[in-house]
Write a protein that holds these residues in place. Structure first.
Motif, PDB file in Angstrom:
ATOM      1  N   GLN A   1       0.908  -1.260  -0.501  1.00  0.00           N
ATOM      2  CA  GLN A   1       0.256   0.094   0.160  1.00  0.00           C
ATOM      3  C   GLN A   1       0.592   1.141   0.283  1.00  0.00           C
ATOM      4  O   GLN A   1       0.803   2.938  -0.358  1.00  0.00           O
ATOM      5  CB  GLN A   1      -1.220   0.193   1.195  1.00  0.00           C
TER       6      GLN A   1
ATOM      7  N   ARG B   1       2.626   1.762  -3.599  1.00  0.00           N
ATOM      8  CA  ARG B   1       1.211   2.096  -4.231  1.00  0.00           C
ATOM      9  C   ARG B   1       0.741   3.742  -4.280  1.00  0.00           C
ATOM     10  O   ARG B   1       0.567   4.020  -5.099  1.00  0.00           O
ATOM     11  CB  ARG B   1      -0.386   1.132  -3.887  1.00  0.00           C
ATOM     12  N   ARG B   2       0.623   4.422  -2.827  1.00  0.00           N
ATOM     13  CA  ARG B   2       0.036   5.391  -2.456  1.00  0.00           C
ATOM     14  C   ARG B   2       1.821   6.326  -2.963  1.00  0.00           C
ATOM     15  O   ARG B   2       1.174   7.664  -3.453  1.00  0.00           O
ATOM     16  CB  ARG B   2       0.088   5.486  -0.883  1.00  0.00           C
TER      17      ARG B   2
ATOM     18  N   GLU C   1       3.694   6.018  -4.793  1.00  0.00           N
ATOM     19  CA  GLU C   1       3.672   6.746  -6.744  1.00  0.00           C
ATOM     20  C   GLU C   1       2.316   7.081  -7.336  1.00  0.00           C
ATOM     21  O   GLU C   1       2.800   8.095  -8.254  1.00  0.00           O
ATOM     22  CB  GLU C   1       3.623   5.015  -7.268  1.00  0.00           C
TER      23      GLU C   1
ATOM     24  N   ASP D   1       3.724   1.454  -9.864  1.00  0.00           N
ATOM     25  CA  ASP D   1       2.244   1.106  -9.262  1.00  0.00           C
ATOM     26  C   ASP D   1       1.176   0.033 -10.226  1.00  0.00           C
ATOM     27  O   ASP D   1       1.052  -0.108 -11.402  1.00  0.00           O
ATOM     28  CB  ASP D   1       0.844   2.114  -8.847  1.00  0.00           C
ATOM     29  N   GLY D   2       1.505  -1.173  -9.648  1.00  0.00           N
ATOM     30  CA  GLY D   2       0.451  -2.250 -10.485  1.00  0.00           C
ATOM     31  C   GLY D   2       1.320  -3.656 -10.233  1.00  0.00           C
ATOM     32  O   GLY D   2       1.295  -5.220  -9.970  1.00  0.00           O
TER      33      GLY D   2
ATOM     34  N   GLU E   1       4.000  -4.111  -7.664  1.00  0.00           N
ATOM     35  CA  GLU E   1       4.330  -4.073  -5.782  1.00  0.00           C
ATOM     36  C   GLU E   1       4.600  -5.362  -5.482  1.00  0.00           C
ATOM     37  O   GLU E   1       5.192  -5.495  -4.509  1.00  0.00           O
ATOM     38  CB  GLU E   1       3.265  -3.651  -4.902  1.00  0.00           C
TER      39      GLU E   1
ATOM     40  N   ARG F   1       2.041  -2.857 -15.001  1.00  0.00           N
ATOM     41  CA  ARG F   1       1.885  -1.960 -15.132  1.00  0.00           C
ATOM     42  C   ARG F   1       0.917  -0.994 -15.430  1.00  0.00           C
ATOM     43  O   ARG F   1       0.286  -0.790 -16.387  1.00  0.00           O
ATOM     44  CB  ARG F   1       3.151  -0.873 -15.650  1.00  0.00           C
ATOM     45  N   TYR F   2       0.300  -0.021 -13.542  1.00  0.00           N
ATOM     46  CA  TYR F   2      -0.789   0.666 -14.462  1.00  0.00           C
ATOM     47  C   TYR F   2      -0.887   1.966 -15.586  1.00  0.00           C
ATOM     48  O   TYR F   2      -1.780   2.578 -16.335  1.00  0.00           O
ATOM     49  CB  TYR F   2      -1.860   0.927 -13.151  1.00  0.00           C
TER      50      TYR F   2
ATOM     51  N   ARG G   1      -6.555  -4.750 -12.865  1.00  0.00           N
ATOM     52  CA  ARG G   1      -6.742  -4.559 -11.817  1.00  0.00           C
ATOM     53  C   ARG G   1      -7.811  -5.294 -10.938  1.00  0.00           C
ATOM     54  O   ARG G   1      -7.853  -5.151  -9.698  1.00  0.00           O
ATOM     55  CB  ARG G   1      -7.757  -3.079 -12.232  1.00  0.00           C
TER      56      ARG G   1
ATOM     57  N   ASP H   1      -4.887  -7.956  -9.318  1.00  0.00           N
ATOM     58  CA  ASP H   1      -4.365  -6.629  -8.502  1.00  0.00           C
ATOM     59  C   ASP H   1      -3.305  -7.392  -7.813  1.00  0.00           C
ATOM     60  O   ASP H   1      -4.143  -7.889  -6.566  1.00  0.00           O
ATOM     61  CB  ASP H   1      -4.776  -5.187  -7.966  1.00  0.00           C
TER      62      ASP H   1
END
Length: 395
Positions: free
Chosen positions: A74, A77-78, A80, A100-101, A103, A293-294, A316, A320
């Motif tokens: 998390q 993710r946050r 990035e 992100d994606g 992790e 990757r997102y 996603r 995810d």
């Protein structure tokens, strides 16, 4: 006895009448629950090359490890997403590649090795910088070019370093021979250490990678070559870029395995297996992590000209890495939804505090431009853009 019961009753009644904040009530609820200490999970079988046996197909996840992995993923993710925001505000400039994606890759790899082991990667490096031990504050401050950054604001997105972490490298594929060299140092010094050498599917066709394979195999170096296959090298799909997309077989004479890179437990177990292979003196091994990757390749790439929004949304919703871990933990009584939401709140606050620091911290002064060229040398002069400009280098 009656007096004692009456006293306890009064205390409980008073506590019940006292108003409790929502967050405090949630913590009380979590503390009162009896969670399982661990749970056993089946994980996807790895595809193997030149190996008779692979990583296990079941693994145990403890509650403690699960909560730690969740918090780390998390945070990455946050962090990035915050970098994305700061870039769009033009507070972060230059190259910026977000992970992100992906992790489960950085957190899972770290979970499978020791802090004394080594890691080198390409320019999508923020997640690895965090899992190798640096703080969000140091990473975001480096992204904004401030003195409090991990490279004193002079490295930026692609050039971050920590103990036993060698970057962050801006030249496609160039870190792979360096990783083989780090593995050579491990063997030369007689240390029971391995080097994780990462590159992307876009770099996988580079000649220097195959030269590094050859030397590592000849000298039986403790090197784990890891291809993070996120399906697109910049804007080119792997099918259009490679005659063979079986990247785990690319080592030919080097054993390899293909791993579900969206499942942190798969990544962890495969990494433990690969590290044990190297520590046993069997030479290098190759891992392909199938991930996604997102964001686009970099912040200059919207990421939807060569793939559809529906494709991104499907990944996603089905694969995810944070969602997969959450489902496992909640469904097997390792954590509650409320507890994980509490972690989310704490992570968001940490990121916001780090962003405040990264925008308020001063930039390094011009006179420090030549500092830290070497780690432990006496001061010396460095020529600037012309012979009349001089900078002092201090270690």
């Amino acid at each position: 006895m009656r007096k004692m019961l009456a006293a306890v009753s009064r205390v409980l009644l008073g506590a019940a009448q006292k108003p409790v904040a929502a967050g405090e009530a949630s913590r009380v609820l979590v503390a009162s629950r009896n969670f399982a200490n661990d749970a056993t999970f089946e994980i996807k079988k790895c595809d193997l090359h030149r190996l008779e046996e692979g990583p296990p197909e079941t693994t145990v996840l403890t509650r403690e490890d699960g909560l730690r992995y969740y918090r780390m993923m998390q945070t990455v993710r946050r962090m990035e997403l915050k970098a994305d925001q700061l870039y769009k505000q033009k507070i972060i400039r230059g190259f910026c590649h977000l992970c992100d994606g992906q992790e489960a890759c950085c957190v899972g790899l770290e979970a499978g090795i020791n802090p004394t082991d080594h890691l080198i990667t390409a320019y999508r490096a923020h997640g690895f910088t965090f899992t190798r031990g640096l703080t969000v504050r140091e990473i975001l401050a480096e992204l904004t070019g401030r003195r409090g950054g991990c490279a004193k604001g002079k490295g930026g997105s692609m050039h971050m370093y920590a103990k036993n972490f060698y970057g962050g490298n801006g030249i496609v594929g160039a870190q792979v021979p360096l990783g083989a060299g780090i593995a050579l140092a491990c063997k030369y010094n007689g240390k029971d250490e391995v080097c994780l050498t990462l590159y992307g599917d876009g770099a996988a066709n580079q000649g220097q990678i195959f030269e590094a394979y050859n030397m590592a195999a000849l000298w039986k170096l403790p090197c784990i070559f890891i291809c993070e296959n996120n399906r697109y090298g910049m804007g080119t799909s792997v099918e259009r870029a490679a005659a063979s997309t079986d990247y785990y077989k690319r080592g030919d004479f080097i054993p390899g395995l293909r791993v579900d890179g969206m499942d942190i437990l798969c990544v962890r177990e495969a990494t433990k297996f690969a590290a044990a292979h190297c520590r046993a003196g069997k030479g290098p091994i190759l891992m392909e992590l199938q991930t996604y990757r997102y964001h686009g390749h970099s912040m200059s790439d919207p990421g939807v000209s060569y793939r559809t929004r529906e494709e991104i949304q499907e990944v996603r919703s089905k694969s995810d890495p944070i969602m997969l871990l959450t489902d496992r933990m909640v469904n097997n009584d390792l954590a509650s939804v409320e507890e994980l939401k509490e972690i989310d709140v704490e992570v968001r606050k940490e990121i916001e505090d780090a962003a405040q620091f990264a925008t308020a911290d001063p930039e390094p002064p011009l006179e420090e431009l030549g500092y830290h060229i070497y780690s432990s040398d006496p001061p010396f002069e460095v020529r600037g853009a012309n012979q009349w400009i001089k900078f002092k280098s201090i270690s």
